[in-house]
Write an enzyme that holds these catalytic residues in place. Structure first.
Site, PDB file in Angstrom:
ATOM      1  N   TRP A 241     -41.353   5.751  78.230  1.00  0.00           N
ATOM      2  CA  TRP A 241     -41.400   5.630  79.685  1.00  0.00           C
ATOM      3  C   TRP A 241     -41.012   6.919  80.419  1.00  0.00           C
ATOM      4  CZ3 TRP A 241     -44.280   3.095  82.663  1.00  0.00           C
ATOM      5  CH2 TRP A 241     -44.010   3.038  84.034  1.00  0.00           C
TER       6      TRP A 241
ATOM      7  N   ASP B 175     -26.689   0.992  80.579  1.00  0.00           N
ATOM      8  CA  ASP B 175     -28.037   0.792  80.056  1.00  0.00           C
ATOM      9  C   ASP B 175     -28.245  -0.687  79.717  1.00  0.00           C
ATOM     10  OD1 ASP B 175     -30.237   2.710  78.415  1.00  0.00           O
ATOM     11  OD2 ASP B 175     -29.962   0.716  77.540  1.00  0.00           O
TER      12      ASP B 175
ATOM     13  N   HIS C  97     -32.961   7.206  76.474  1.00  0.00           N
ATOM     14  CA  HIS C  97     -31.984   6.476  77.285  1.00  0.00           C
ATOM     15  C   HIS C  97     -31.068   7.434  78.037  1.00  0.00           C
ATOM     16  CE1 HIS C  97     -32.908   2.431  75.697  1.00  0.00           C
ATOM     17  NE2 HIS C  97     -33.347   3.136  74.676  1.00  0.00           N
TER      18      HIS C  97
END
Ligand code: UDP
Ligand code: UDP
Ligand code: UDP
Length: 470
Positions: A368, A125, A31
């Site tokens: 990702w 986020d 993140h």
């Protein structure tokens, strides 16, 4: 080649035209990394950035990455956001931290209001949206969300509240496709397992509460790019999702790795290896493999005959890593691996590995960021999704032609994948020339899209121009 350099700030017509953006990341490198890269990109485009640092961090790598950013970009301001002490620990320290940041988020408003010049926008986020967005709404601050996974995962995230605990979903078999009002989402077996469990859990609560709030935000930024996820991006922006409201979804990726991330590392070994010969093996920043699986993987690497760099991880949080490599792998296997491989246990800068010409393949969990980094460097992927969003990501990788996914291996920890199978799949992918060519094509697309005139470049520039007027 586009590489972000921290050049002098371009002179602007007038300082009052500057947008001032505050960024608040969630916990864990997966993140944090896209927020660091976004901070660098915005700064290079003449935006004043204030980075809000939830304190303490979970891992040492987060602390280190943050100090590297601020050392390279002294013009980025930062504010420590002191988190309240924890009252009920969970078994996943990263998820626990998401909750901790949320529990502390009322402390944000005085911090934000005190910033000078006043903020133009706030970016957070997706995992913090449900508590942070109300706070920015209360002070009339436009709030954007940086979604740190794929656009495909975003479609699912946004639709999940309708599906949670629904009978329709319960009745599906593992291989059946989850549908919602005519829209096909994905096979049930790709859904992060905690989202299929009955009762409450942190991930499920987030996917319900944060998802609703993300849909009410001023806009959603995704670290992906048009040619990589065309279909999902179209669905999101052509109002094909059954949602009452959805702000615009802007692809701004791949967020380019920055020079400050490079380290003088233990990777000089790579310099002596033939081009494209190395399989890089890493399952991200927070995935621990069982001791047994680590050994099978090691044996598989040896058996494959391929050269490799392997980042061994058997603890979720790096602070807890204190056993020696020999203890984890065994002296005898260590000895046999020496000839063909480099085995490391501490944090390796993945960017340093992936951009090295000797590296030709990536055995990855498909976090990702790892997928975007492989695309950026044109390195083909052998996918073994371990948990969370990673099966969805692995499918994207396979469809676009960046790699292959061995679906029969299931989620991480579901079974022990044996050495013979591992060796076979590594051999197959390293020998697959056409996949390497495709990966290079994807690299070109990735660089084009963030270059002048590219979709992702335009997406971010248009946002910045709008923020300047706020
Ligand atoms: N990473 C790294 N070195 C490591 C492990 C991870 O530099 O040894 C970086 C990686 O390049 C990526 C991030 O940490 O930017 C991990 O994010 P990702 O989404 O790939 O997976 P996660 O760690 O969240 O599962
Ligand atoms: N886990 C992890 N990193 C993540 C997500 C999960 O280390 O990003 C851990 C999680 O805490 C659990 C295990 O991996 O101990 C399996 O996670 P999964 O998401 O598959 O959930 P579960 O199998 O418990 O339903
Ligand atoms: N996620 C989320 N809210 C949470 C926890 C996770 O939106 O409270 C997202 C997460 O970023 C990812 C997906 O849900 O897109 C799967 O979660 P996981 O923790 O496995 O992924 P990670 O946190 O490592 O990115």
């Amino acid at each position: 080649q586009i590489h972000l350099q921290n050049n002098e700030r371009m002179p602007s017509s007038s300082d009052s035209d500057l947008a001032h953006v505050a960024l608040l990341p969630s916990a864990g490198m997966g993140h944090l990394t896209p927020f660091l890269r976004l901070a660098a990109s915005l700064t290079l485009q003449n935006v004043q950035v204030t980075f809000i640092i939830p304190h303490p961090t979970v891992s040492l790598s987060e602390t280190q990455a943050l100090s590297q950013l601020f050392a390279s970009f002294p013009q980025i301001k930062h504010q420590q956001f002191h988190l309240l002490p924890l009252d009920n620990p969970s078994d996943d320290p990263f998820f626990e931290h998401f909750q901790l940041i949320k529990n502390s988020s009322h402390l944000l408003s005085p911090l934000l209001s005190a910033l000078n010049p006043p903020l133009s926008v706030f970016i957070t986020d997706m995992s913090l949206a449900s508590t942070v967005i109300p706070i920015t709404e209360a002070i009339s601050l436009p709030n954007y969300v940086l979604f740190t996974s794929s656009a495909k995962m975003l479609t699912f995230f946004l639709c999940y509240p309708t599906l949670a605990d629904s009978k329709a979903m319960d009745e599906l078999d593992e291989m059946d496709v989850v549908k919602i009002r005519g829209l096909e989402l994905m096979p049930k077996s790709w859904i992060p397992p905690p989202l299929l469990k009955k009762g409450n859990n942190i991930l499920k609560n987030s996917f319900i509460e944060d998802s609703r709030k993300v849909a009410e935000s001023s806009g959603i930024l995704v670290n992906t790019f048009e040619s990589f996820e065309q279909e999902s991006l179209r669905k999101l922006n052509d109002s094909q999702l059954p949602l009452e409201r959805l702000p615009s979804v802007v692809a701004i990726g791949p967020l380019p790795p920055c020079d400050f991330e490079k380290s003088q590392s233990q990777l000089t070994w790579l310099d002596d290896q033939p081009a494209g010969s190395i399989m890089y093996v890493s399952f991200g920043s927070r995935t621990a493999l069982s001791r047994e699986q680590v050994r099978e993987l090691g044996e598989g690497l040896v058996r494959s005959g391929s050269r490799f760099v392997w980042v061994v991880k058997d603890k979720k949080v790096d602070r807890e890593d204190n056993e020696g490599l020999e203890e984890v792998i065994g002296d005898e296997l260590m000895e046999r691996m020496k000839e063909k491989g480099l085995v490391v246990r501490n944090w390796v800068n993945q960017e340093d590995v992936l951009r090295h010409p000797a590296v030709g393949g990536f055995f990855s969990h498909c976090g990702w960021n790892s997928v975007m980094e492989a695309a950026w460097h044109g390195v083909k992927i052998l996918a073994w999704p371990q948990h969370g969003d990673q099966k969805v990501n692995a499918d994207i990788v396979e469809r676009i032609g960046l790699g292959t996914w061995v679906k029969s291996w299931g989620w991480g920890g579901e079974m022990i994948v044996n050495r013979a199978e591992i060796a076979e799949k590594i051999g197959e992918i390293m020998g697959n020339e056409s996949l390497s060519v495709q990966a290079l094509g994807i690299k070109e697309e990735a660089r084009k899209t963030v270059g002048v005139g590219g979709f992702s470049n335009k997406g971010l520039s248009e946002l910045i121009n709008m923020w300047r007027k706020f």
